[in-house]
Design a protein around this motif. Structure first.
Motif, PDB file in Angstrom:
ATOM      1  N   HIS A 163       0.814  -1.215   0.000  1.00 41.67           N
ATOM      2  CA  HIS A 163       0.000   0.000   0.000  1.00 41.67           C
ATOM      3  C   HIS A 163       0.851   1.269   0.000  1.00 41.67           C
ATOM      4  N   GLY A 164       2.173   1.103   0.000  1.00 43.72           N
ATOM      5  CA  GLY A 164       3.048   2.263  -0.031  1.00 43.72           C
ATOM      6  C   GLY A 164       3.234   2.946   1.303  1.00 43.72           C
ATOM      7  N   VAL A 165       2.776   2.322   2.392  1.00 39.86           N
ATOM      8  CA  VAL A 165       2.946   2.897   3.728  1.00 39.86           C
ATOM      9  C   VAL A 165       4.288   2.452   4.286  1.00 39.86           C
ATOM     10  N   ARG A 166       5.115   3.414   4.632  1.00 37.11           N
ATOM     11  CA  ARG A 166       6.426   3.110   5.199  1.00 37.11           C
ATOM     12  C   ARG A 166       6.334   3.064   6.723  1.00 37.11           C
ATOM     13  N   VAL A 167       7.203   2.276   7.329  1.00 36.49           N
ATOM     14  CA  VAL A 167       7.199   2.099   8.785  1.00 36.49           C
ATOM     15  C   VAL A 167       8.630   2.176   9.287  1.00 36.49           C
ATOM     16  N   THR A 168       8.864   3.079  10.232  1.00 34.11           N
ATOM     17  CA  THR A 168      10.192   3.249  10.816  1.00 34.11           C
ATOM     18  C   THR A 168      10.105   3.139  12.329  1.00 34.11           C
ATOM     19  N   THR A 169      11.032   2.401  12.907  1.00 33.82           N
ATOM     20  CA  THR A 169      11.187   2.367  14.358  1.00 33.82           C
ATOM     21  C   THR A 169      12.493   3.055  14.725  1.00 33.82           C
ATOM     22  N   ILE A 170      12.399   4.007  15.641  1.00 35.58           N
ATOM     23  CA  ILE A 170      13.586   4.708  16.150  1.00 35.58           C
ATOM     24  C   ILE A 170      13.810   4.273  17.597  1.00 35.58           C
ATOM     25  N   TYR A 171      15.034   3.891  17.901  1.00 35.77           N
ATOM     26  CA  TYR A 171      15.386   3.416  19.230  1.00 35.77           C
ATOM     27  C   TYR A 171      16.323   4.409  19.909  1.00 35.77           C
ATOM     28  N   PRO A 172      15.792   5.421  20.574  1.00 28.98           N
ATOM     29  CA  PRO A 172      16.687   6.316  21.317  1.00 28.98           C
ATOM     30  C   PRO A 172      17.144   5.641  22.603  1.00 28.98           C
ATOM     31  N   SER A 173      18.393   5.832  22.931  1.00 26.50           N
ATOM     32  CA  SER A 173      18.858   5.445  24.263  1.00 26.50           C
ATOM     33  C   SER A 173      18.447   6.545  25.231  1.00 26.50           C
ATOM     34  N   ARG A 174      19.040   6.605  26.379  1.00 30.64           N
ATOM     35  CA  ARG A 174      18.593   7.551  27.412  1.00 30.64           C
ATOM     36  C   ARG A 174      18.605   8.980  26.893  1.00 30.64           C
ATOM     37  N   THR A 175      17.463   9.631  27.054  1.00 27.89           N
ATOM     38  CA  THR A 175      17.252  10.982  26.538  1.00 27.89           C
ATOM     39  C   THR A 175      16.835  11.892  27.684  1.00 27.89           C
ATOM     40  N   ALA A 176      17.279  13.135  27.641  1.00 26.50           N
ATOM     41  CA  ALA A 176      17.064  14.081  28.745  1.00 26.50           C
ATOM     42  C   ALA A 176      15.619  14.586  28.735  1.00 26.50           C
ATOM     43  N   THR A 177      14.740  13.833  29.362  1.00 24.91           N
ATOM     44  CA  THR A 177      13.321  14.150  29.419  1.00 24.91           C
ATOM     45  C   THR A 177      12.819  13.954  30.844  1.00 24.91           C
ATOM     46  N   PRO A 178      11.608  14.449  31.150  1.00 23.86           N
ATOM     47  CA  PRO A 178      11.026  14.170  32.468  1.00 23.86           C
ATOM     48  C   PRO A 178      10.914  12.677  32.758  1.00 23.86           C
ATOM     49  N   MET A 179      10.645  11.860  31.746  1.00 26.46           N
ATOM     50  CA  MET A 179      10.586  10.416  31.961  1.00 26.46           C
ATOM     51  C   MET A 179      11.928   9.880  32.422  1.00 26.46           C
ATOM     52  N   GLN A 180      13.006  10.381  31.811  1.00 27.85           N
ATOM     53  CA  GLN A 180      14.335   9.924  32.204  1.00 27.85           C
ATOM     54  C   GLN A 180      14.667  10.344  33.634  1.00 27.85           C
ATOM     55  N   GLN A 181      14.226  11.523  34.007  1.00 30.31           N
ATOM     56  CA  GLN A 181      14.429  11.967  35.384  1.00 30.31           C
ATOM     57  C   GLN A 181      13.702  11.035  36.353  1.00 30.31           C
ATOM     58  N   LYS A 182      12.485  10.632  36.001  1.00 27.25           N
ATOM     59  CA  LYS A 182      11.740   9.688  36.830  1.00 27.25           C
ATOM     60  C   LYS A 182      12.470   8.356  36.923  1.00 27.25           C
ATOM     61  N   VAL A 183      13.014   7.880  35.802  1.00 28.99           N
ATOM     62  CA  VAL A 183      13.741   6.614  35.792  1.00 28.99           C
ATOM     63  C   VAL A 183      14.939   6.683  36.743  1.00 28.99           C
ATOM     64  N   HIS A 184      15.659   7.789  36.705  1.00 25.38           N
ATOM     65  CA  HIS A 184      16.809   7.937  37.605  1.00 25.38           C
ATOM     66  C   HIS A 184      16.368   7.915  39.064  1.00 25.38           C
ATOM     67  N   PRO A 219      14.071   1.378   7.903  1.00 21.53           N
ATOM     68  CA  PRO A 219      13.226   0.546   8.756  1.00 21.53           C
ATOM     69  C   PRO A 219      13.508   0.716  10.249  1.00 21.53           C
ATOM     70  N   ASP A 220      14.778   0.734  10.618  1.00 19.95           N
ATOM     71  CA  ASP A 220      15.163   0.810  12.022  1.00 19.95           C
ATOM     72  C   ASP A 220      16.353   1.751  12.180  1.00 19.95           C
ATOM     73  N   LEU A 221      16.338   2.511  13.273  1.00 20.74           N
ATOM     74  CA  LEU A 221      17.386   3.496  13.497  1.00 20.74           C
ATOM     75  C   LEU A 221      17.639   3.620  14.999  1.00 20.74           C
ATOM     76  N   THR A 222      18.883   3.424  15.415  1.00 20.62           N
ATOM     77  CA  THR A 222      19.252   3.523  16.827  1.00 20.62           C
ATOM     78  C   THR A 222      20.019   4.811  17.066  1.00 20.62           C
ATOM     79  N   VAL A 223      19.680   5.516  18.148  1.00 23.47           N
ATOM     80  CA  VAL A 223      20.345   6.773  18.510  1.00 23.47           C
ATOM     81  C   VAL A 223      20.908   6.613  19.914  1.00 23.47           C
ATOM     82  N   ARG A 224      22.195   6.804  20.054  1.00 28.36           N
ATOM     83  CA  ARG A 224      22.843   6.614  21.347  1.00 28.36           C
ATOM     84  C   ARG A 224      23.586   7.879  21.764  1.00 28.36           C
TER      85      ARG A 224
END
Length: 232
Positions: A163-184, A219-224
């Motif tokens: 159908h021509g629909v593309r799908v990408t998954t991005i895998y960020p490692s730890r990122t400076a966000t409120p969620m990351q602060q909660k994780v710490h 398709p897949d992209l990792t960011v570290r």
């Protein structure tokens, strides 16, 4: 002008991505969990369409695609929740919420907007996590939801290529966000935002994927992060 359906625009990567897209003049459709959140998003993004749904209750997403008129060029799935604990102490509610928000709701949202995306030959971007590649102690529920999100993306990619629909998954490692602060805090560690990826760096990666010519896909992209050594 392109139209993007975006989850997680209230903070972190999602908020930064929403700002970047709005500054480009693109149209946004944002999802809000409560009236309070919807009002805040309407102030931050006055040109956006804001829809009231609860990702923790995937049933609220049924029929959502019919509430958006016109073209949809991308579905950007950024929202997520995390609650760390060993399996021996992880509450059923925490299992259910992480699976609902991080996996089931993205699947339902994808189903709802696929007719739009097929028509535009658009793209689905899942902002996953490095926890979707490796599971560590106390990350069982979150990692399970993210591993599941990875397989959802893989199956969707195979199903929608015709159908021509593309799908990408991005895998960020730890990122400076409120969620990351909660994780710490949950890990009992000192949070130092300077050691982690900025949300804007992840956003630039998403924009790169969105701006690819239609004859290409990532398709897949990792960011570290490049974590500086102590004393440097």
């Amino acid at each position: 002008m392109r139209t993007h359906v975006l989850t997680g625009a209230t903070s972190g990567i999602g908020a930064a991505l929403g700002r970047a897209l709005a500054e480009r003049g693109d149209r946004l459709v944002l999802l809000a969990r409560s009236e309070t959140t919807a009002a805040a998003l309407a102030l931050d993004f006055p040109q956006a369409q804001v829809l009231l749904v609860d990702l923790a209750d995937p049933g609220t997403l049924n029929g959502l695609g019919r509430q958006v008129e016109g073209r949809v060029d991308s579905l950007l799935q950024v929202a997520g929740v995390v609650e760390l604990a060993p399996v021996s102490r992880l509450r059923l509610h925490d299992w259910q919420e992480q699976l609902a928000v991080n996996l089931t709701s993205p699947a339902v949202l994808t189903r709802e907007f696929l007719p739009h995306l097929r028509e535009s030959r658009g793209i689905v971007v899942f902002v996953n996590s490095s926890a979707g590649l490796t599971a560590n102690a106390e990350w069982s529920a979150y990692a399970a939801s993210k591993f599941g999100l990875r397989t959802l993306a893989d199956a969707l990619r195979a199903e929608e290529v015709e159908h021509g629909v593309r799908v990408t998954t991005i895998y960020p490692s730890r990122t400076a966000t409120p969620m990351q602060q909660k994780v710490h805090e949950q890990e009992g560690r000192t949070y130092d935002a300077s050691r982690w990826i900025s949300p804007e760096t992840v956003v630039s990666t998403v924009l790169h994927v969105l701006d690819l010519p239609v004859d290409a896909t990532i398709p897949d992209l990792t960011v570290r992060p490049v974590v500086p050594r102590p004393g440097t």
